[in-house]
Design a protein around this motif. Sequence first.
Motif, PDB file in Angstrom:
ATOM      1  N   THR A 601       0.848  -1.203   0.000  1.00 57.83           N
ATOM      2  CA  THR A 601       0.000   0.000   0.000  1.00 57.83           C
ATOM      3  C   THR A 601       0.875   1.242   0.000  1.00 57.83           C
ATOM      4  OG1 THR A 601      -1.760  -1.119   1.230  1.00 57.83           O
ATOM      5  CG2 THR A 601      -1.802   1.281   1.215  1.00 57.83           C
ATOM      6  N   PRO A 608      -4.964   6.293   0.382  1.00 56.79           N
ATOM      7  CA  PRO A 608      -4.321   4.974   0.339  1.00 56.79           C
ATOM      8  C   PRO A 608      -4.614   4.267  -0.977  1.00 56.79           C
ATOM      9  CG  PRO A 608      -6.225   4.940   1.804  1.00 56.79           C
ATOM     10  CD  PRO A 608      -6.019   6.374   1.423  1.00 56.79           C
ATOM     11  N   SER A 610      -3.973   0.505  -2.898  1.00 55.91           N
ATOM     12  CA  SER A 610      -3.560  -0.892  -2.792  1.00 55.91           C
ATOM     13  C   SER A 610      -2.902  -1.341  -4.097  1.00 55.91           C
ATOM     14  CB  SER A 610      -4.767  -1.781  -2.483  1.00 55.91           C
ATOM     15  OG  SER A 610      -4.377  -3.127  -2.387  1.00 55.91           O
TER      16      SER A 610
END
Length: 846
Positions: A601, A608, A610
């Motif tokens: 991440t 954020p 991923s």
Amino acid sequence: MIYKRFLLLLLFVASSAVVFAQNTVVSGTVTDAKTHHPLSYVTVAFTGSSIGMNTDDHGNFSLTSAKPYTKLSVSTVGYTTATFDVEPGKEQVINVKLVPVAKQLNEVVIKSAKKEKYHNKDNPAVELIRKVIANKPKNRPESYNYVEYKAYEKTQMSFINVSEKLSDKKFFRKYKFFLDNKDSTTIPGKTILPVFMDEKLSQYYYRKSPEKTRNQILGQKSVDFGNFMDSEGFGTYFKRLYADVDIYRNNIFLMTNMFLSPIADEAPTFYKFFITDTVNVGNTKLIRLSFTPRNTTDMLFEGDIFITLDGNYAVQKADLTINKAINLNWVRTMNVRQEYEQNPDGRWHLSKSDARADFGTRKNGDHGIFGERTVTYRNYKVNVPHADTTYESVVALSDEVKHRSDQFWAENRLDTLSKAESKVYANVDSLKRMPSFRRTADIATLLLAGYKSLGPFEIGPANTFYSFNPVEGLKLRFGGRSTPALSKRYYFETYAAYGFKDEKWKYFLSGTYSLNNKSIYAFPQNYIRASFQRDTKIPGEDLQFVEEDNFLLSFKRGVNDKYLYNDYYRLDYVKEFESHFSYALGLRKWTQAPAGSLYFTNFVDGQPNSISDLTTTEATLQLRYAPHEQFYQGKLYRTPIYTRYPIFSLNIAQGFKDVLRGEYNYTRVRLRIDKHTYFSQLGYADISLEGSNIFGQVPYPLLSIPQANQTYAYDIDSYNLMNFMEFVYDRYASFKIDQHFNGFFFNKIPLFKKLKWRETLSAKVLYGSLRDENNPSIHPSLYQLPVAANGVPITYTMGNKPYVEGSVGIENIFKFIRVDLVKRFDYLDNSNVAEWGIRTRVDFNF
């Protein structure tokens, strides 16, 4: 009939009385002329005869002869030889006072060992050995500018006391030709059955300046067990056990241990010396010097050496034996005998060296294994120069050298074969052709090496067929590889595995082409390999694929659910040289995806993000130099054998962005030095120094991650109380030492001495740092360091202090178990860490 016997008895007694009446009998006491102390071990003999003796502890002697000798000679080292007139045919007493010779040795005071403790001061034996030590440099072959000789080496291994009835049993009748080939002359009171033979004839050249050594093998012959055992590799390992014995070195390497030479510089500190005889060999007077260890459990010899009194103080003969109390596994007895011959210039060179050992699980057993290595030296020449090409290294052995005719060996053997030894070659050749033997050999190979041979292919390794971990659950794997029976050019290796929890297939496939038409496992390697591997991996672990699925490594402590799914595409080229320098070039495309609780991440515009996987493309260069490296060489594997020389390795990896989807540019440089160091009586240590630096900005999966160990086994190269992925850094330096004392201290403790336990001590220091450009807390676009589900960090950077762990251990428990108490000294506030731990390891050592 009775009277005839009685008459014969009377005649015998009468004749004996006449003979006795004519005997010359001389008795007396030998003392020091100055101190009046009695002198023991003084040689007293009738001049011109072989009749003589040594005085006892009180200086007394008594000589008897039926011949009419008229002179008596009394001599010992450090004293002027005295000669006395003798009246033949009479009994007489001659008390002798010997005058010390100040120029040779100081005064002699020898008393009974029962009355006074042994000491070095004013001891003529110690003064003699110090003269030997002082003259060592000139008595070594390296003292000459040029040396050459021919050497014949014979190595054999046999079984001891194989039952005579064994070949009569139904199962073994077919092997009768092999089992009945016994020798009862080599070891008094025992029979041996030879099963292995190796012969080698060499021409040796040495030049001092510039220093060059060449050992040209003229012929080599060995038994051939086929695919079951590599005879050349076994011979290499056997020679390591019975290494060349150079008594002039301070330490002698035998049975993977260092023994202190009886003429080492510090020998008077560890040995007791006694002058036990004086003898003459031709025109050379010799002193027989006996020696014993001060502490019988230390790695020392006992025996005799004969020293010349011609001004060289050289060794003319040596008989070295190890004490049974030594903490040495499976070796019941061992003896080394050496003989020396005189050069035209008056110095002495080694002419024959014979090393024998008796192995067994019981110290006093009647059955076991006997091994012997004999080296005979001839045609010794000194200071005869040759052209520079004579001293250059020789390439690998040709087929002609390995297949010399029987006539060649008959004409060139410098020693003889016993009747049993001469039959070994033919017997083993017949044995390996027998189907029953091949079946037994296959089973043994599967149990010991983990592979089942199927001719051109073999299946294994068996210890990887089953394993488990939190991500894959139960994991079954099956694979194998090709053998030289298929091709000496092409080699293939593969496996397939399936995890029942993640329900994913993993597999590996490689193809290798040998460029020198030799096995890719044999030295020197020269091959190109292409491979693909899809499998799981713990970040920071650097195990070979054959080890990653080892069943025993499945048992781990603590949290162990952070894995990677990896796809490796690799192309490698490896080139080794006779000098033991090698280089390896590689291209690698690596795609890694997080598995288990691991995640990738970062933050993009404060949010954020991923990341499913990370791909890198690398070009690698490895330079390695391992001078005088040796291998235990099998047909399909090789294992390095530790030597006293360091090993240097330099690895450079260059990452390329936008090449084959590579995402980062970077350069990684790593230097490592390994050294197996012997400390004589204090055992040995494995020491490594390592340093690395990464140039460029990379996310944490590409940073350096230390090799942690969360199993319950003690791993010498890992940090045994560190958690997986606990630290990351872009530059580091480390130091590791693993010291084995071989029982030097425990041997002084009665209980530990009886148990044959040995002590160990280890320390590991690691210092790493992370530059700001690779710190994700400063650069959010980099992958964030993992945290646990509760937000507690699990991966850290190091501060201003290093990570340190140490251990003390006991090894040789039941001869193969090592147990360590490990302590971690730093970073104890990190999550889920243990300050103390107990780890075990299985090791089979002598």
